[in-house]
Design a protein around this motif. Structure first.
Motif, PDB file in Angstrom:
ATOM      1  N   ASN A 283       0.830  -1.220   0.000  1.00  0.00           N
ATOM      2  CA  ASN A 283       0.000   0.000   0.000  1.00  0.00           C
ATOM      3  C   ASN A 283       0.858   1.261   0.000  1.00  0.00           C
ATOM      4  O   ASN A 283       0.516   2.264  -0.631  1.00  0.00           O
ATOM      5  N   VAL A 284       1.974   1.224   0.743  1.00  0.00           N
ATOM      6  CA  VAL A 284       2.845   2.404   0.827  1.00  0.00           C
ATOM      7  C   VAL A 284       3.513   2.649  -0.525  1.00  0.00           C
ATOM      8  O   VAL A 284       3.552   3.782  -1.018  1.00  0.00           O
ATOM      9  N   ILE A 285       3.998   1.564  -1.130  1.00  0.00           N
ATOM     10  CA  ILE A 285       4.638   1.682  -2.449  1.00  0.00           C
ATOM     11  C   ILE A 285       3.642   2.261  -3.454  1.00  0.00           C
ATOM     12  O   ILE A 285       3.946   3.192  -4.200  1.00  0.00           O
ATOM     13  N   GLN A 286       2.422   1.726  -3.392  1.00  0.00           N
ATOM     14  CA  GLN A 286       1.341   2.201  -4.263  1.00  0.00           C
ATOM     15  C   GLN A 286       1.012   3.671  -4.009  1.00  0.00           C
ATOM     16  O   GLN A 286       0.899   4.465  -4.951  1.00  0.00           O
ATOM     17  N   ASN A 287       0.878   4.049  -2.726  1.00  0.00           N
ATOM     18  CA  ASN A 287       0.576   5.447  -2.364  1.00  0.00           C
ATOM     19  C   ASN A 287       1.588   6.414  -2.957  1.00  0.00           C
ATOM     20  O   ASN A 287       1.272   7.582  -3.216  1.00  0.00           O
ATOM     21  N   CYS A 288       2.812   5.950  -3.150  1.00  0.00           N
ATOM     22  CA  CYS A 288       3.864   6.842  -3.647  1.00  0.00           C
ATOM     23  C   CYS A 288       4.002   6.745  -5.166  1.00  0.00           C
ATOM     24  O   CYS A 288       4.995   7.238  -5.740  1.00  0.00           O
ATOM     25  N   GLY A 289       3.039   6.109  -5.804  1.00  0.00           N
ATOM     26  CA  GLY A 289       3.015   6.086  -7.258  1.00  0.00           C
ATOM     27  C   GLY A 289       3.995   5.092  -7.876  1.00  0.00           C
ATOM     28  O   GLY A 289       4.382   5.235  -9.038  1.00  0.00           O
ATOM     29  N   ILE A 290       4.399   4.079  -7.111  1.00  0.00           N
ATOM     30  CA  ILE A 290       5.295   3.056  -7.646  1.00  0.00           C
ATOM     31  C   ILE A 290       4.500   1.746  -7.703  1.00  0.00           C
ATOM     32  O   ILE A 290       3.689   1.462  -6.810  1.00  0.00           O
ATOM     33  N   ASP A 291       4.718   0.959  -8.746  1.00  0.00           N
ATOM     34  CA  ASP A 291       3.945  -0.266  -8.943  1.00  0.00           C
ATOM     35  C   ASP A 291       4.440  -1.388  -8.024  1.00  0.00           C
ATOM     36  O   ASP A 291       5.543  -1.908  -8.202  1.00  0.00           O
ATOM     37  N   PRO A 292       3.621  -1.784  -7.025  1.00  0.00           N
ATOM     38  CA  PRO A 292       4.066  -2.811  -6.068  1.00  0.00           C
ATOM     39  C   PRO A 292       4.124  -4.217  -6.675  1.00  0.00           C
ATOM     40  O   PRO A 292       4.664  -5.128  -6.053  1.00  0.00           O
ATOM     41  N   GLU A 293       3.563  -4.366  -7.885  1.00  0.00           N
ATOM     42  CA  GLU A 293       3.677  -5.664  -8.566  1.00  0.00           C
ATOM     43  C   GLU A 293       5.087  -5.834  -9.125  1.00  0.00           C
ATOM     44  O   GLU A 293       5.559  -6.954  -9.323  1.00  0.00           O
ATOM     45  N   VAL A 294       5.742  -4.719  -9.401  1.00  0.00           N
ATOM     46  CA  VAL A 294       7.077  -4.764 -10.014  1.00  0.00           C
ATOM     47  C   VAL A 294       8.177  -4.567  -8.964  1.00  0.00           C
ATOM     48  O   VAL A 294       9.193  -5.248  -8.981  1.00  0.00           O
ATOM     49  N   TRP A 295       7.913  -3.624  -8.069  1.00  0.00           N
ATOM     50  CA  TRP A 295       8.954  -3.231  -7.108  1.00  0.00           C
ATOM     51  C   TRP A 295       8.604  -3.673  -5.691  1.00  0.00           C
ATOM     52  O   TRP A 295       7.443  -3.636  -5.298  1.00  0.00           O
ATOM     53  N   SER A 296       9.614  -4.077  -4.963  1.00  0.00           N
ATOM     54  CA  SER A 296       9.405  -4.374  -3.550  1.00  0.00           C
ATOM     55  C   SER A 296      10.634  -3.867  -2.790  1.00  0.00           C
ATOM     56  O   SER A 296      11.610  -3.444  -3.400  1.00  0.00           O
ATOM     57  N   GLY A 297      10.567  -3.941  -1.476  1.00  0.00           N
ATOM     58  CA  GLY A 297      11.733  -3.443  -0.747  1.00  0.00           C
ATOM     59  C   GLY A 297      11.587  -3.599   0.744  1.00  0.00           C
ATOM     60  O   GLY A 297      10.571  -4.071   1.243  1.00  0.00           O
ATOM     61  N   TYR A 298      12.636  -3.206   1.437  1.00  0.00           N
ATOM     62  CA  TYR A 298      12.584  -3.244   2.901  1.00  0.00           C
ATOM     63  C   TYR A 298      12.860  -1.863   3.461  1.00  0.00           C
ATOM     64  O   TYR A 298      13.378  -0.970   2.757  1.00  0.00           O
ATOM     65  N   ALA A 299      12.492  -1.689   4.735  1.00  0.00           N
ATOM     66  CA  ALA A 299      12.788  -0.436   5.445  1.00  0.00           C
ATOM     67  C   ALA A 299      13.172  -0.783   6.873  1.00  0.00           C
ATOM     68  O   ALA A 299      12.781  -1.822   7.390  1.00  0.00           O
ATOM     69  N   PHE A 300      13.973   0.068   7.444  1.00  0.00           N
ATOM     70  CA  PHE A 300      14.266  -0.089   8.876  1.00  0.00           C
ATOM     71  C   PHE A 300      14.387   1.293   9.491  1.00  0.00           C
ATOM     72  O   PHE A 300      14.644   2.284   8.797  1.00  0.00           O
ATOM     73  N   GLY A 301      14.166   1.358  10.794  1.00  0.00           N
ATOM     74  CA  GLY A 301      14.316   2.633  11.500  1.00  0.00           C
ATOM     75  C   GLY A 301      14.944   2.352  12.841  1.00  0.00           C
ATOM     76  O   GLY A 301      14.383   1.605  13.644  1.00  0.00           O
ATOM     77  N   MET A 302      16.140   2.887  13.042  1.00  0.00           N
ATOM     78  CA  MET A 302      16.802   2.567  14.315  1.00  0.00           C
ATOM     79  C   MET A 302      16.941   3.790  15.207  1.00  0.00           C
ATOM     80  O   MET A 302      17.052   4.920  14.733  1.00  0.00           O
TER      81      MET A 302
END
Ligand code: PHE
Length: 333
Positions: A283-302
């Motif tokens: 949903n976040v990837i989609q909200n930012c106008g990037i296709d989540p079917e094509v792109w994926s990724g990870y995030a971290f916050g320390m």
């Protein structure tokens, strides 16, 4: 017989008018000398002698007065005691938070992460909506927010409660692949104590590409932790929840102080929590106008400050924000 004016000569001007009156070529003393011819020849040597004495004493007075004026000027200058030890000047030093952040940035930039920054005064929509926080979701309350402008609509403004809105800003601006870290201050309206403060630091990481997996996230975090905390540190990934990652985890490292045996710092658990992380929610990837079917990724916050406290054995987080020079001074070198 002539008497020389005995008034004191206290200034350059006094001396100058004295000189003009008596000792210059057309002054009174010269005039007396010119009258010497009319003196009886037998008295002439005696009178001549007296005139010479007069002239010398006038010149001596000028010299004396000039000397005492210049002396006066010197003594009005501050006295310099050359035997005193020199004054040691204090050069500013890097704040301990910046030292630790600098090390974190160095490690991630060697792994190919670029730097990104965002504002501390943030839109509610970037801090929450775009990150998949549903309206009125209790997760919003989890992060005790300082609101600046709150009408319950899109342009509500707040002090960001985490660095995750920078993820949104980067994804809106850059096409993938994306690999950035975002360090910065975040704000939460929490009870202030030796362990938590209303402002602290986070370092966010975001990686968006094709075919990114949780294994990539783990490998990156392991590599970071070994460089940051030492190669014998152990890690533990605990399942967790964040609206903007799925699956989500929290990462613990073995305690700095006891190495996992259990001590006061880790509350006998042997572990310290250092970050939240997970695979970026489609949903976040989609909200930012990037296709989540094509792109994926990870995030971290320390969290950065906890590491600073442990690293420098500082026992109160408030010391990091009070700018007490007695504390800051201890970090020169
Ligand atoms: N933003 C989260 C927090 O402040 C941490 C986090 C960042 C979790 C990125 C997952 C991914 O608690």
């Amino acid at each position: 017989q002539q008497q020389i004016n005995a008034a004191p000569l206290n200034s350059e001007a006094d001396i100058e008018s004295f000189r003009l009156l008596y000792t210059v070529r057309k002054g009174l003393i010269a005039a007396l000398f010119s009258q010497l011819k009319s003196v009886d020849p037998t008295d002439r040597p005696r009178i001549g002698n007296l005139l010479n004495q007069l002239k010398e004493s006038a010149e001596a007075r000028i010299a004396e007065a000039a000397e005492s004026i210049s002396h006066h000027e010197e003594s009005s200058q501050p006295v310099i005691d050359l035997t005193l030890p020199g004054r040691v000047s204090f050069t500013g030093s890097e704040h301990p938070v910046q030292k630790v952040l600098g090390e974190m940035k160095r490690i991630f930039s060697a792994m190919g992460f670029a730097m990104a920054t965002g504002p501390e005064l943030e839109l509610d929509s970037y801090n929450f909506d775009m990150l998949n926080f549903p309206p009125d979701h209790p997760a919003r309350d989890m992060q005790d927010t300082f609101f600046i402008k709150r009408n319950g609509n899109e342009d509500d403004v707040l002090l960001r409660t985490h660095t995750s809105p920078v993820q949104v800003r980067v994804m809106l601006e850059e096409p993938p692949p994306i690999r950035v870290i975002c360090p910065g201050k975040v704000y939460r309206n929490e009870a202030i104590s030796s362990r938590s403060y209303c402002v602290f630091h986070q370092l966010e990481g975001l990686y968006i590409d094709k075919g990114v997996t949780f294994a990539d996230l783990k490998a990156t975090i392991y590599s970071f932790a070994h460089q940051m905390f030492g190669s014998d540190v152990k890690l533990r990934f605990r399942p967790s929840f964040f609206p903007f990652t799925e699956p989500s985890a929290e990462v613990d490292v073995t305690c700095y102080l006891c190495g996992g045996k259990g001590c006061k710092v880790c509350k006998k658990s042997g572990w310290l929590e250092i970050m939240g992380c997970g695979m970026v929610h489609p949903n976040v990837i989609q909200n930012c106008g990037i296709d989540p079917e094509v792109w994926s990724g990870y995030a971290f916050g320390m969290g950065v400050d906890r590491t600073v406290l442990l690293h420098y054995k500082i026992n109160d987080i408030r010391l990091l924000f009070e700018n007490d020079i007695r504390m800051l001074r201890q970090f020169t070198a």
